[in-house]
Design an enzyme around this catalytic site. Structure first.
Site, PDB file in Angstrom:
ATOM      1  N   ASP A  92       1.309  -1.020  -0.108  1.00  0.00           N
ATOM      2  CA  ASP A  92      -0.225   0.122   0.014  1.00  0.00           C
ATOM      3  C   ASP A  92       1.235   1.355  -0.073  1.00  0.00           C
ATOM      4  O   ASP A  92       0.423   2.425  -0.354  1.00  0.00           O
ATOM      5  CB  ASP A  92      -1.127   0.059   1.071  1.00  0.00           C
ATOM      6  CG  ASP A  92      -2.148  -0.785   1.126  1.00  0.00           C
ATOM      7  OD1 ASP A  92      -2.924  -0.983   0.292  1.00  0.00           O
ATOM      8  OD2 ASP A  92      -1.635  -1.993   1.231  1.00  0.00           O
ATOM      9  N   SER A 141       6.448  15.591   7.876  1.00  0.00           N
ATOM     10  CA  SER A 141       5.246  16.863   7.520  1.00  0.00           C
ATOM     11  C   SER A 141       5.345  16.670   6.282  1.00  0.00           C
ATOM     12  O   SER A 141       4.950  17.085   5.261  1.00  0.00           O
ATOM     13  CB  SER A 141       4.413  16.593   8.220  1.00  0.00           C
ATOM     14  OG  SER A 141       4.975  17.994   9.262  1.00  0.00           O
ATOM     15  N   THR A 199      11.889   1.944   6.149  1.00  0.00           N
ATOM     16  CA  THR A 199      11.038   0.944   6.986  1.00  0.00           C
ATOM     17  C   THR A 199      11.451  -0.657   5.349  1.00  0.00           C
ATOM     18  O   THR A 199      10.841   0.176   4.216  1.00  0.00           O
ATOM     19  CB  THR A 199       9.342   1.073   7.124  1.00  0.00           C
ATOM     20  OG1 THR A 199       9.421   2.014   8.022  1.00  0.00           O
ATOM     21  CG2 THR A 199       9.306  -0.012   7.602  1.00  0.00           C
ATOM     22  N   LYS A 220       7.042  21.812  -7.088  1.00  0.00           N
ATOM     23  CA  LYS A 220       6.873  21.137  -8.331  1.00  0.00           C
ATOM     24  C   LYS A 220       7.810  20.404  -9.217  1.00  0.00           C
ATOM     25  O   LYS A 220       8.105  19.876 -10.247  1.00  0.00           O
ATOM     26  CB  LYS A 220       6.360  22.602  -9.740  1.00  0.00           C
ATOM     27  CG  LYS A 220       4.694  22.576  -9.154  1.00  0.00           C
ATOM     28  CD  LYS A 220       4.629  23.537  -9.782  1.00  0.00           C
ATOM     29  CE  LYS A 220       3.019  24.455 -10.002  1.00  0.00           C
ATOM     30  NZ  LYS A 220       2.132  25.233 -10.401  1.00  0.00           N
ATOM     31  N   ARG A 223      -2.361   6.312   3.929  1.00  0.00           N
ATOM     32  CA  ARG A 223      -3.982   6.933   4.736  1.00  0.00           C
ATOM     33  C   ARG A 223      -4.966   6.167   5.186  1.00  0.00           C
ATOM     34  O   ARG A 223      -5.434   5.843   6.431  1.00  0.00           O
ATOM     35  CB  ARG A 223      -4.564   8.659   4.246  1.00  0.00           C
ATOM     36  CG  ARG A 223      -3.240   9.526   4.639  1.00  0.00           C
ATOM     37  CD  ARG A 223      -2.828   9.937   5.636  1.00  0.00           C
ATOM     38  NE  ARG A 223      -1.739  10.556   5.876  1.00  0.00           N
ATOM     39  CZ  ARG A 223      -0.090  10.651   5.860  1.00  0.00           C
ATOM     40  NH1 ARG A 223       0.317   9.477   5.382  1.00  0.00           N
ATOM     41  NH2 ARG A 223       0.194  11.463   5.888  1.00  0.00           N
TER      42      ARG A 223
END
Length: 266
Positions: free
Chosen positions: A93, A133, A159, A181, A242
């Protein structure tokens, strides 16, 4: 309201049996030895069709709907180790969806098909020491040199890097445009010269990694998506992350494990 079909529930039962009978014993061996034989795990999962449930049948996938992936993440989260659930989430995912959506037919055949079969282990490298973030603030650079790209930089929280065969790496390729961009993704085999992997232990005993790229040369054919088009490629990975990791493969199992621990000490 989300409802499950009979086929969905049959799939849930299958995954739950795999977790109970095969994954949990695997986790016990992992805890005893300290090693994480990821290729053994993914080969088994691939053979059971539990990696590529949504991907095209032409690539060896199950061509199923997204509910199957959600069920897989939920049931994998029940296994003895959160690390195994996270590893499966990274493979299914985060790293592979972007390759499926934007990779060339050659890259899909060379990397995606083996990943779906469990014959290759994938990872993804986006975050950096000074760009967590705020992903678009990343500094890892890819500079074109003829038919190749030369990559220099560092990534955090890579990971699976220590056991993976390849990494989907986000780089900066243009300094003269707004920061979101000028990004481009590359698929890089970890056997490529110039890559260093350092362990980053966690409080939960699971391992993640810091990865470093020093004059790493990659052919342009290993580019995923358009030059300077990495933002939309990343959006695919983050949408899947998410949807699965934020709710099932990480958050809910963590609360469940905490509840089980608290019940033994209170």
């Amino acid at each position: 309201m989300l409802t499950f079909t009979e086929e969905h529930e049959m799939f849930r039962t299958t995954v739950r049996d795999v977790v109970r009978n095969e994954i949990d014993p695997f986790c016990d061996e992992w805890e005893e030895t300290g090693d994480f034989p990821a290729h053994q795990l993914f080969k088994r999962l691939g053979g059971l069709g539990l990696i590529g449930v949504e991907y095209d049948s032409e690539l060896g996938g199950g061509a199923a709907d997204h509910v199957y992936t959600m069920i897989l993440g939920e049931e994998m989260g029940r296994c003895a180790s959160l690390g195994v659930a996270m590893a499966v989430a990274v493979q299914t995912d985060m790293a592979t969806p972007s390759l499926h959506e934007y990779g060339s037919p050659e890259l899909k055949e060379q990397f995606l098909r083996p990943a779906i079969a469990g014959e290759m282990v994938a990872s993804i490298a986006v975050s950096e020491p000074d760009a967590g973030s705020d992903v678009a603030a990343l500094r890892t650079r890819a500079v074109r040199d003829g038919d190749e790209w030369v990559i220099n930089g560092a990534k955090m929280w890579t990971t699976m890097a220590h056991v993976a065969d390849w990494v989907l790496l986000l780089t900066r390729t243009n300094l003269d445009v707004p920061k979101h961009k000028g990004l481009t993704f590359f698929l890089i085999p970890f056997a490529t010269p110039g890559i260093t992997i350092d362990a980053v232990p966690t409080m939960g005993t699971e391992r993640t990694n810091a990865t470093f790229y020093d004059d790493v040369r990659i052919p342009d054919r290993y580019r995923v998506g358009d030059v300077d088009g990495g933002w939309k490629v990343m959006a695919v990975a983050l949408a899947f992350e998410r949807g699965l990791m934020g709710g099932t493969a990480a958050g809910v199992p963590l609360l469940r494990h905490f509840h089980e621990w608290a019940a033994t000490v209170c």
